[in-house]
Design a protein around this motif. Structure first.
Motif, PDB file in Angstrom:
ATOM      1  N   ALA A  40       0.827  -1.206   0.000  1.00 39.76           N
ATOM      2  CA  ALA A  40       0.000   0.000   0.000  1.00 39.76           C
ATOM      3  C   ALA A  40       0.864   1.260   0.000  1.00 39.76           C
ATOM      4  N   ILE A  41       1.943   1.254   0.756  1.00 38.86           N
ATOM      5  CA  ILE A  41       2.844   2.405   0.788  1.00 38.86           C
ATOM      6  C   ILE A  41       3.534   2.584  -0.566  1.00 38.86           C
ATOM      7  N   LEU A  42       3.964   1.493  -1.180  1.00 35.49           N
ATOM      8  CA  LEU A  42       4.617   1.576  -2.488  1.00 35.49           C
ATOM      9  C   LEU A  42       3.659   2.091  -3.561  1.00 35.49           C
ATOM     10  N   VAL A  43       2.422   1.626  -3.536  1.00 32.68           N
ATOM     11  CA  VAL A  43       1.423   2.103  -4.504  1.00 32.68           C
ATOM     12  C   VAL A  43       1.166   3.594  -4.292  1.00 32.68           C
ATOM     13  N   ALA A  44       1.092   4.024  -3.057  1.00 31.88           N
ATOM     14  CA  ALA A  44       0.876   5.447  -2.773  1.00 31.88           C
ATOM     15  C   ALA A  44       2.071   6.286  -3.218  1.00 31.88           C
ATOM     16  N   LEU A  45       3.269   5.766  -3.069  1.00 34.13           N
ATOM     17  CA  LEU A  45       4.452   6.504  -3.525  1.00 34.13           C
ATOM     18  C   LEU A  45       4.480   6.624  -5.039  1.00 34.13           C
ATOM     19  N   ALA A  59      -0.195  11.968  -0.477  1.00 33.44           N
ATOM     20  CA  ALA A  59       0.565  12.070   0.766  1.00 33.44           C
ATOM     21  C   ALA A  59      -0.222  11.486   1.939  1.00 33.44           C
ATOM     22  N   VAL A  60      -1.522  11.717   1.955  1.00 33.21           N
ATOM     23  CA  VAL A  60      -2.367  11.125   2.995  1.00 33.21           C
ATOM     24  C   VAL A  60      -2.370   9.604   2.866  1.00 33.21           C
ATOM     25  N   SER A  61      -2.360   9.106   1.636  1.00 33.60           N
ATOM     26  CA  SER A  61      -2.328   7.655   1.424  1.00 33.60           C
ATOM     27  C   SER A  61      -1.036   7.039   1.955  1.00 33.60           C
ATOM     28  N   VAL A  62       0.076   7.731   1.786  1.00 31.33           N
ATOM     29  CA  VAL A  62       1.343   7.244   2.332  1.00 31.33           C
ATOM     30  C   VAL A  62       1.289   7.233   3.860  1.00 31.33           C
ATOM     31  N   ALA A  63       0.761   8.282   4.448  1.00 28.97           N
ATOM     32  CA  ALA A  63       0.663   8.357   5.913  1.00 28.97           C
ATOM     33  C   ALA A  63      -0.268   7.285   6.464  1.00 28.97           C
ATOM     34  N   VAL A  64      -1.399   7.074   5.802  1.00 28.51           N
ATOM     35  CA  VAL A  64      -2.340   6.043   6.252  1.00 28.51           C
ATOM     36  C   VAL A  64      -1.717   4.659   6.107  1.00 28.51           C
ATOM     37  N   GLY A  65      -0.947   4.446   5.061  1.00 28.12           N
ATOM     38  CA  GLY A  65      -0.248   3.170   4.894  1.00 28.12           C
ATOM     39  C   GLY A  65       0.755   2.921   6.009  1.00 28.12           C
ATOM     40  N   GLY A  66       1.490   3.954   6.400  1.00 28.73           N
ATOM     41  CA  GLY A  66       2.428   3.814   7.510  1.00 28.73           C
ATOM     42  C   GLY A  66       1.727   3.540   8.830  1.00 28.73           C
ATOM     43  N   ALA A  67       0.625   4.234   9.050  1.00 29.64           N
ATOM     44  CA  ALA A  67      -0.143   3.993  10.277  1.00 29.64           C
ATOM     45  C   ALA A  67      -0.756   2.595  10.276  1.00 29.64           C
ATOM     46  N   ALA A  68      -1.213   2.140   9.116  1.00 30.56           N
ATOM     47  CA  ALA A  68      -1.779   0.794   9.014  1.00 30.56           C
ATOM     48  C   ALA A  68      -0.713  -0.264   9.274  1.00 30.56           C
ATOM     49  N   PHE A  69       0.513   0.008   8.859  1.00 26.03           N
ATOM     50  CA  PHE A  69       1.611  -0.917   9.140  1.00 26.03           C
ATOM     51  C   PHE A  69       1.824  -1.046  10.646  1.00 26.03           C
ATOM     52  N   LEU A  70       1.895   0.090  11.331  1.00 29.61           N
ATOM     53  CA  LEU A  70       2.132   0.055  12.775  1.00 29.61           C
ATOM     54  C   LEU A  70       0.978  -0.590  13.535  1.00 29.61           C
ATOM     55  N   VAL A  71      -0.242  -0.169  13.220  1.00 29.35           N
ATOM     56  CA  VAL A  71      -1.408  -0.712  13.915  1.00 29.35           C
ATOM     57  C   VAL A  71      -1.582  -2.196  13.587  1.00 29.35           C
ATOM     58  N   GLY A  72      -1.367  -2.547  12.322  1.00 29.68           N
ATOM     59  CA  GLY A  72      -1.493  -3.950  11.924  1.00 29.68           C
ATOM     60  C   GLY A  72      -0.474  -4.835  12.607  1.00 29.68           C
ATOM     61  N   MET A  73       0.741  -4.353  12.767  1.00 28.29           N
ATOM     62  CA  MET A  73       1.763  -5.139  13.464  1.00 28.29           C
ATOM     63  C   MET A  73       1.401  -5.323  14.939  1.00 28.29           C
ATOM     64  N   VAL A  74       0.893  -4.282  15.558  1.00 31.20           N
ATOM     65  CA  VAL A  74       0.477  -4.397  16.963  1.00 31.20           C
ATOM     66  C   VAL A  74      -0.658  -5.402  17.103  1.00 31.20           C
ATOM     67  N   VAL A  75      -1.641  -5.311  16.213  1.00 29.83           N
ATOM     68  CA  VAL A  75      -2.759  -6.246  16.253  1.00 29.83           C
ATOM     69  C   VAL A  75      -2.291  -7.675  16.000  1.00 29.83           C
ATOM     70  N   ALA A  76      -1.381  -7.860  15.061  1.00 33.35           N
ATOM     71  CA  ALA A  76      -0.881  -9.202  14.747  1.00 33.35           C
ATOM     72  C   ALA A  76      -0.102  -9.792  15.915  1.00 33.35           C
ATOM     73  N   VAL A  77       0.696  -8.979  16.581  1.00 32.94           N
ATOM     74  CA  VAL A  77       1.456  -9.477  17.720  1.00 32.94           C
ATOM     75  C   VAL A  77       0.530  -9.806  18.888  1.00 32.94           C
ATOM     76  N   LEU A  78      -0.430  -8.953  19.143  1.00 27.25           N
ATOM     77  CA  LEU A  78      -1.343  -9.195  20.261  1.00 27.25           C
ATOM     78  C   LEU A  78      -2.244 -10.406  20.047  1.00 27.25           C
ATOM     79  N   THR A  79      -2.643 -10.640  18.811  1.00 22.71           N
ATOM     80  CA  THR A  79      -3.529 -11.769  18.527  1.00 22.71           C
ATOM     81  C   THR A  79      -2.781 -13.037  18.155  1.00 22.71           C
ATOM     82  N   GLY A  80      -1.502 -12.943  17.920  1.00 23.30           N
ATOM     83  CA  GLY A  80      -0.702 -14.124  17.573  1.00 23.30           C
ATOM     84  C   GLY A  80      -0.883 -14.590  16.141  1.00 23.30           C
TER      85      GLY A  80
END
Length: 84
Positions: A40-45, A59-80
């Protein structure tokens, strides 16, 4: 007098790429954030490089992609679930 640029096809494609990137970022939060958010970040770039009129949306798409990466990683770690 203000001059209005005619719509270029590259700007139209860049708008669709931004929308695709935002949708992919939403999916990345719940499913494979390491892969989907990165794409998603590469497509936005690519959209940032293609357009002049949709530069803020890209630019908003790049920022949302970065935020989705962070939130998604947290969710993935918490849920296993898988990261990639």
């Amino acid at each position: 007098m203000s001059t209005v640029e005619p719509a270029r096809s590259a700007d139209r494609v860049a708008g669709f790429l931004c929308a695709f990137s935002l949708a992919l970022s939403g999916i990345a939060i719940v499913r494979n954030p390491g892969l989907l958010a990165t794409v998603a970040i590469l497509v936005a770039l690519v959209a940032v490089v293609m357009t002049r009129t949709h530069r803020t949306l890209a630019a908003v798409s790049v920022a949302v992609g970065g935020a989705a990466f962070l939130v998604g990683m947290v969710v993935a770690v918490l849920t296993g679930s898988t990261l990639y």
